[in-house]
Scaffold this active site. Structure first.
Site, PDB file in Angstrom:
ATOM      1  N   ASP A  12       0.832  -1.137  -0.632  1.00  0.00           N
ATOM      2  CA  ASP A  12       0.185   0.205  -0.432  1.00  0.00           C
ATOM      3  C   ASP A  12       0.499   1.295  -0.042  1.00  0.00           C
ATOM      4  O   ASP A  12       0.623   1.983   0.122  1.00  0.00           O
ATOM      5  CB  ASP A  12      -0.779  -0.394   0.950  1.00  0.00           C
ATOM      6  CG  ASP A  12      -2.051  -1.156   1.291  1.00  0.00           C
ATOM      7  OD1 ASP A  12      -2.264  -1.951   0.430  1.00  0.00           O
ATOM      8  OD2 ASP A  12      -1.890  -1.838   1.491  1.00  0.00           O
ATOM      9  N   HIS A  40      -4.359  -2.433  -5.761  1.00  0.00           N
ATOM     10  CA  HIS A  40      -3.858  -1.025  -6.533  1.00  0.00           C
ATOM     11  C   HIS A  40      -4.815   0.344  -6.407  1.00  0.00           C
ATOM     12  O   HIS A  40      -5.613  -0.156  -7.187  1.00  0.00           O
ATOM     13  CB  HIS A  40      -3.719  -1.091  -6.949  1.00  0.00           C
ATOM     14  CG  HIS A  40      -1.648  -2.307  -6.798  1.00  0.00           C
ATOM     15  ND1 HIS A  40      -0.729  -1.952  -6.743  1.00  0.00           N
ATOM     16  CD2 HIS A  40      -1.977  -3.845  -7.981  1.00  0.00           C
ATOM     17  CE1 HIS A  40      -0.041  -3.427  -6.613  1.00  0.00           C
ATOM     18  NE2 HIS A  40      -0.949  -4.483  -6.902  1.00  0.00           N
TER      19      HIS A  40
HETATM   20  P1  GDP Z   1       0.017  -0.446  -3.674  1.00  0.00           P
HETATM   21  O1  GDP Z   1      -0.784  -1.273  -3.659  1.00  0.00           O
HETATM   22  O2  GDP Z   1       0.747   0.272  -2.873  1.00  0.00           O
HETATM   23  O3  GDP Z   1      -0.721  -0.135  -4.998  1.00  0.00           O
HETATM   24  O4  GDP Z   1      -0.739   1.086  -3.424  1.00  0.00           O
HETATM   25  P2  GDP Z   1      -2.353   1.353  -2.346  1.00  0.00           P
HETATM   26  O5  GDP Z   1      -3.272   1.616  -4.035  1.00  0.00           O
HETATM   27  O6  GDP Z   1      -3.529   0.369  -2.274  1.00  0.00           O
HETATM   28  O7  GDP Z   1      -2.611   2.357  -1.897  1.00  0.00           O
HETATM   29  C1  GDP Z   1      -1.951   3.826  -1.782  1.00  0.00           C
HETATM   30  C2  GDP Z   1      -3.327   4.838  -1.722  1.00  0.00           C
HETATM   31  O8  GDP Z   1      -2.612   5.403  -1.166  1.00  0.00           O
HETATM   32  C3  GDP Z   1      -4.190   4.486  -2.660  1.00  0.00           C
HETATM   33  O9  GDP Z   1      -5.230   4.748  -1.634  1.00  0.00           O
HETATM   34  C4  GDP Z   1      -3.607   5.958  -3.854  1.00  0.00           C
HETATM   35  O10 GDP Z   1      -4.877   6.177  -4.339  1.00  0.00           O
HETATM   36  C5  GDP Z   1      -3.585   6.830  -3.001  1.00  0.00           C
HETATM   37  N1  GDP Z   1      -2.637   7.155  -2.675  1.00  0.00           N
HETATM   38  C6  GDP Z   1      -0.685   6.887  -3.572  1.00  0.00           C
HETATM   39  N2  GDP Z   1      -0.198   8.285  -4.219  1.00  0.00           N
HETATM   40  C7  GDP Z   1      -0.461   9.082  -3.236  1.00  0.00           C
HETATM   41  C8  GDP Z   1       0.210  10.487  -2.863  1.00  0.00           C
HETATM   42  O11 GDP Z   1       1.257  10.679  -2.960  1.00  0.00           O
HETATM   43  N3  GDP Z   1      -0.651  11.135  -1.820  1.00  0.00           N
HETATM   44  C9  GDP Z   1      -2.212  10.588  -1.041  1.00  0.00           C
HETATM   45  N4  GDP Z   1      -3.288  11.718  -0.618  1.00  0.00           N
HETATM   46  N5  GDP Z   1      -2.714   9.546  -1.270  1.00  0.00           N
HETATM   47  C10 GDP Z   1      -2.141   8.881  -2.375  1.00  0.00           C
END
Ligand code: GDP
Length: 425
Positions: A12, A40
């Site tokens: 995440d 994701h």
């Molecule tokens: P992954 O599994 O690594 O792809 O990550 P996830 O998608 O599960 O979790 C990342 C969360 O953080 C998601 O809800 C994204 O939309 C959000 N996100 C990613 N980058 C940023 C950021 O720079 N700022 C904010 N506020 N949210 C972010």
């Protein structure tokens, strides 16, 4: 050129967003491990998506998305995900599925749930997507490769053989309904119809693509600390989350991976059980959880509240090292703008000694955080595109993290959207 995008932490970290962003300049995006157990979240001009099985590069019409042999392939899930994208106006993606990928069987999901039920309070916090039973069967050599769907006779014979052993467990350990081999065979014939249009000899395809100089992204799921070898075993996932495994799970030579972009989250979050040294509780945790990510820190697959904590430099430095990081991306930094003070865990105290290297699990469980405080920036940094326009306190936090993790932070993500990124170097 092959670039891996992987996580330094517990998952995440925002790999989906970074993959979606970098896919613009890429030809091929490959998932090389894991399955539909983690999501994701991607926010772009088509809307907000929680992808589980498809690579995060499926939103462009110039990319090819590949499910590599290392993935736990839930076929109906894949088809639903493709249909869902199309129904939301995304151009029909070009998808290839490795003929060596193994199939996540309906009984894997059942066994996952039965085992969690049996373990009760001692469970591992599985997402019940069948991942652990799937990988157990793969390495016990009773899994089914996609290629096996195309030989009906030996498929039928193998199903009845596998059902015999599964049924012993179902009857005597779990006391659950038994598997019917004929029903399973019919189900797999449906799987064959579903997957047939996508099946490909992926390593041969990638061999040609590499010769043609294509840009390839390997998209990791979860992060370093969930790796079965180098993570917080046994509270880990069942396939390797490391960039190195990208070579195996996609079918390319290891030396082709020239860039390892490790995504590091500006604070900590984790799902499931396991030691979490800089974890926050109570009000402080609730506030960070509510403000975190793009919609609060709740699992994209299960909706479970994520555990949250301060940035852990010990875990992140190790997470970057074990990935072989060539550059790091610091994500979700914007979320921290509300804090008067930032806290970084710079060491662990274990049996009265201060430790800087991430320890094995039994020592990790005894670790107490050593904290360092830094002033907060107390404003919203979303919308900023130039590094120098960030408040001085914010730059100090980034540079402190960079010093701690020992690899260059080349990008800073300050919002969930595709364009919310600050390029640094
Ligand atoms: P992954 O599994 O690594 O792809 O990550 P996830 O998608 O599960 O979790 C990342 C969360 O953080 C998601 O809800 C994204 O939309 C959000 N996100 C990613 N980058 C940023 C950021 O720079 N700022 C904010 N506020 N949210 C972010």
């Amino acid at each position: 050129m092959v670039r891996a995008i992987v996580g330094a932490n517990w998952g995440d970290e925002g790999k989906g967003k970074i993959t979606d962003m970098l896919a613009k300049e890429s030809d091929i995006i490959i998932r090389f491990q894991g399955g539909s157990n983690a999501g994701h979240t991607i926010i772009n001009n088509y809307g907000r998506f929680a992808l589980h099985l498809l690579p995060s590069g499926v939103f462009y019409d110039h990319t090819t998305s590949i499910i590599g042999n290392g993935v736990a392939l839930n076929i109906p899930y894949l088809i639903n995900e493709i249909n869902d994208l199309i129904s939301k106006g995304v151009p029909k993606p070009r998808i290839l599925v490795s003929d060596r990928a193994q199939i996540l069987m309906p009984y894997h999901v059942q066994f996952d749930a039965y085992e969690e039920e049996r373990l009760g309070g001692k469970s591992f916090g599985s997402t019940k997507s069948g991942i652990a039973p799937f990988y157990s069967d793969k390495y016990a050599k009773i899994g089914f490769q996609v290629s096996e769907l195309f030989d009906a006779d030996s498929l039928r014979e193998k199903i009845s053989r596998v059902c015999e052993t599964k049924n012993v467990l179902l009857e005597h350990l779990y006391h659950k309904p038994l598997l019917d081999p004929e029903e399973l065979f019919a189900e797999l014939l449906k799987y064959k119809e579903m997957v047939e249009p996508y099946v490909c000899d992926v390593s041969a395809y990638l061999y040609e693509a590499l010769k043609e100089g294509k840009n390839i992204l390997l998209e990791g799921q979860l992060g370093s600390l969930k790796d079965p070898d180098h993570g917080i075993y046994p509270m880990v996932t069942s396939s390797s989350t490391l960039a190195a495994y990208g070579a195996i799970g996609a079918g390319i030579p290891p030396y082709e991976i020239k860039n390892i972009t490790t995504v590091v989250k500006a604070y900590s979050s984790a799902v499931g059980q396991g030691a979490f040294v800089s974890e926050l509780f109570g009000e402080e945790a609730d506030e960070l959880r509510r403000r975190g990510g793009d919609k609060g820190e709740f699992g994209a697959t299960t909706g479970r509240p994520r555990r949250v904590g301060w940035f852990d430099a010990v875990a992140s430095r190790y997470g970057c090292r074990i990935q072989g990081t060539t550059e790091a991306v610091l994500t979700v930094l914007d979320v921290l703008g509300y804090l008067d003070e930032l806290t970084i865990c710079t060491g662990y105290e274990i049996d009265g000694e201060i430790v800087k290297d991430f320890p094995v699990t039994c020592k990790l469980e005894k670790a107490k955080p050593v904290y360092k405080k830094m002033p907060g920036w107390k404003c919203d940094i979303r919308g900023i595109r130039n590094y120098n326009e960030l408040p001085a306190e914010c730059r100090a936090y980034i540079e402190e993290i960079e010093k701690e993790i020992g690899v260059p932070i080349t990008m800073v993500s300050n919002g969930p959207g595709r364009d919310e990124i600050i390029m640094r170097k």
